[in-house]
Design a protein around this motif. Structure first.
Motif, PDB file in Angstrom:
ATOM      1  N   TRP A  23       0.807  -1.215   0.000  1.00 59.87           N
ATOM      2  CA  TRP A  23       0.000   0.000   0.000  1.00 59.87           C
ATOM      3  C   TRP A  23       0.847   1.275   0.000  1.00 59.87           C
ATOM      4  CZ3 TRP A  23      -2.457   2.377   4.920  1.00 59.87           C
ATOM      5  CH2 TRP A  23      -3.298   3.440   4.572  1.00 59.87           C
ATOM      6  N   VAL A  24       0.575   2.116  -0.999  1.00 59.73           N
ATOM      7  CA  VAL A  24       1.183   3.439  -1.024  1.00 59.73           C
ATOM      8  C   VAL A  24       0.040   4.432  -0.851  1.00 59.73           C
ATOM      9  CG1 VAL A  24       2.548   5.088  -2.368  1.00 59.73           C
ATOM     10  CG2 VAL A  24       2.947   2.621  -2.635  1.00 59.73           C
ATOM     11  N   PRO A  25      -0.118   5.001   0.344  1.00 59.60           N
ATOM     12  CA  PRO A  25      -1.263   5.874   0.619  1.00 59.60           C
ATOM     13  C   PRO A  25      -1.280   7.079  -0.310  1.00 59.60           C
ATOM     14  CG  PRO A  25      -0.058   5.384   2.634  1.00 59.60           C
ATOM     15  CD  PRO A  25       0.772   4.878   1.510  1.00 59.60           C
ATOM     16  N   ARG A  26      -2.485   7.433  -0.740  1.00 60.67           N
ATOM     17  CA  ARG A  26      -2.601   8.597  -1.613  1.00 60.67           C
ATOM     18  C   ARG A  26      -3.496   9.671  -1.006  1.00 60.67           C
ATOM     19  NH1 ARG A  26      -7.361   7.485  -3.692  1.00 60.67           N
ATOM     20  NH2 ARG A  26      -7.984   5.299  -3.613  1.00 60.67           N
ATOM     21  N   THR A  27      -3.952   9.452   0.218  1.00 63.26           N
ATOM     22  CA  THR A  27      -4.704  10.508   0.897  1.00 63.26           C
ATOM     23  C   THR A  27      -3.931  10.923   2.151  1.00 63.26           C
ATOM     24  OG1 THR A  27      -5.986   8.928   2.232  1.00 63.26           O
ATOM     25  CG2 THR A  27      -6.935   9.563   0.118  1.00 63.26           C
ATOM     26  N   ARG A  28      -4.305  12.091   2.656  1.00 67.16           N
ATOM     27  CA  ARG A  28      -3.639  12.626   3.849  1.00 67.16           C
ATOM     28  C   ARG A  28      -3.836  11.670   5.028  1.00 67.16           C
ATOM     29  NH1 ARG A  28      -4.351  16.838   7.839  1.00 67.16           N
ATOM     30  NH2 ARG A  28      -6.589  16.741   7.521  1.00 67.16           N
ATOM     31  N   GLY A  30      -4.429   8.442   4.902  1.00 65.36           N
ATOM     32  CA  GLY A  30      -3.632   7.244   4.662  1.00 65.36           C
ATOM     33  C   GLY A  30      -2.180   7.445   5.057  1.00 65.36           C
ATOM     34  N   LYS A  31      -1.638   8.595   4.697  1.00 67.44           N
ATOM     35  CA  LYS A  31      -0.235   8.895   5.023  1.00 67.44           C
ATOM     36  C   LYS A  31      -0.042   9.019   6.533  1.00 67.44           C
ATOM     37  CE  LYS A  31       0.751  10.977   0.590  1.00 67.44           C
ATOM     38  NZ  LYS A  31       0.112  12.051  -0.166  1.00 67.44           N
ATOM     39  N   GLN A  34       0.112   5.563   7.971  1.00 68.37           N
ATOM     40  CA  GLN A  34       1.362   4.865   7.689  1.00 68.37           C
ATOM     41  C   GLN A  34       2.533   5.464   8.481  1.00 68.37           C
ATOM     42  OE1 GLN A  34       2.806   4.236   3.542  1.00 68.37           O
ATOM     43  NE2 GLN A  34       1.932   2.209   3.891  1.00 68.37           N
ATOM     44  N   ARG A  52     -11.087   7.264   2.401  1.00 66.49           N
ATOM     45  CA  ARG A  52     -11.156   7.183   0.945  1.00 66.49           C
ATOM     46  C   ARG A  52     -10.323   6.044   0.389  1.00 66.49           C
ATOM     47  NH1 ARG A  52     -11.335  12.993   1.134  1.00 66.49           N
ATOM     48  NH2 ARG A  52     -13.411  13.678   0.520  1.00 66.49           N
ATOM     49  N   GLU A  53      -9.648   5.300   1.276  1.00 68.54           N
ATOM     50  CA  GLU A  53      -8.857   4.149   0.834  1.00 68.54           C
ATOM     51  C   GLU A  53      -9.208   2.946   1.703  1.00 68.54           C
ATOM     52  OE1 GLU A  53      -4.544   5.339  -0.235  1.00 68.54           O
ATOM     53  OE2 GLU A  53      -5.170   6.758   1.309  1.00 68.54           O
TER      54      GLU A  53
END
Ligand SMILES: [Zn+2]
Length: 222
Positions: A23-28, A30-31, A34, A52-53
């Motif tokens: 998983w590479v988070p693409r939302t704030r 998500g980051k 992580q 959103r993920e």
């Protein structure tokens, strides 16, 4: 290595745990997860952040379980003729106060289920549990704290608090969803076109979601 329980309803779990590692988070949000700045699902809801993920839910609720609620064949007229697709409805939950319901269409059943499982994660909500039964009064969160109601597409579902040991007095679809949510004892009543499984499932979900409808976010964590 963390081992994962793959019991009943664990379908799609392998895919989701694999994708979690990549998983590479693409939302704030998500980051932030992580980076370890948010470590619980309660924090997400208390801060009013939108999920959103799907991987967000898998990271914060590692013991999430899935159940396929319904699969329908849907025909669609296109310029090229008739096109058949499958529509899947999947419920996810941790059997301890979180439930999500999602749907998706795809030309293959397996893909429809996988997409619906992702959609269910994006729609996960906390369920307020309690002992709203006057016959019981144990104060433990084995039922709903008060009567809750949900309405979707001509189906109305009412969940009534029940005493400990009652079990789920409900149809099969409701039982699956209530189990995933962690509600153990209740009565249910339903009205309208209750044999329409998608609407019925969404009405049950809506009723559970409404357990928090009148509560401010600070009450979310019990
Ligand atoms: Zn009780």
């Amino acid at each position: 290595m963390r081992s994962r329980d793959r019991g009943r309803g664990g379908r799609g779990k392998r895919e989701s745990s694999e994708s979690l590692e990549q998983w590479v988070p693409r939302t704030r949000l998500g980051k932030m997860i992580q980076e370890g700045r948010i470590t619980s699902i309660e924090e997400v809801f208390m801060a009013g952040l939108q999920i959103r993920e799907p991987q967000i839910v898998d990271s914060l609720i590692p013991d999430l379980q899935e159940e396929v609620i319904n699969i329908n064949l849907v025909q669609k007229q296109t310029d090229a003729g008739e096109k058949s697709r499958f529509k899947a409805i999947v419920a996810v939950g941790n059997r301890d106060g979180y439930i999500g319901l999602g749907s998706a269409k795809a030309s293959q059943v397996r893909n429809a289920i996988e997409k619906a499982a992702g959609d269910a994660r994006l729609h996960i909500v906390p369920v307020r549990r309690g002992c709203g039964s006057w016959e019981c009064g144990c104060g433990k969160p084995h039922s709903v704290p008060f009567q809750v109601e949900g309405k979707t597409g001509g189906v109305r579902v009412i969940i009534v608090p029940g005493p400990r040991g009652l079990g789920l007095v409900a149809s099969e679809v409701s039982r699956v969803i209530l189990n995933l949510a962690g509600v153990k004892d209740c009565w249910t009543r339903s009205f309208g076109s209750t044999r329409t499984v998608p609407s019925f499932a969404y009405a049950v979900f809506e009723a559970l979601r409404n357990s928090y409808a009148l509560i401010t976010p600070t009450d979310w964590v019990q």
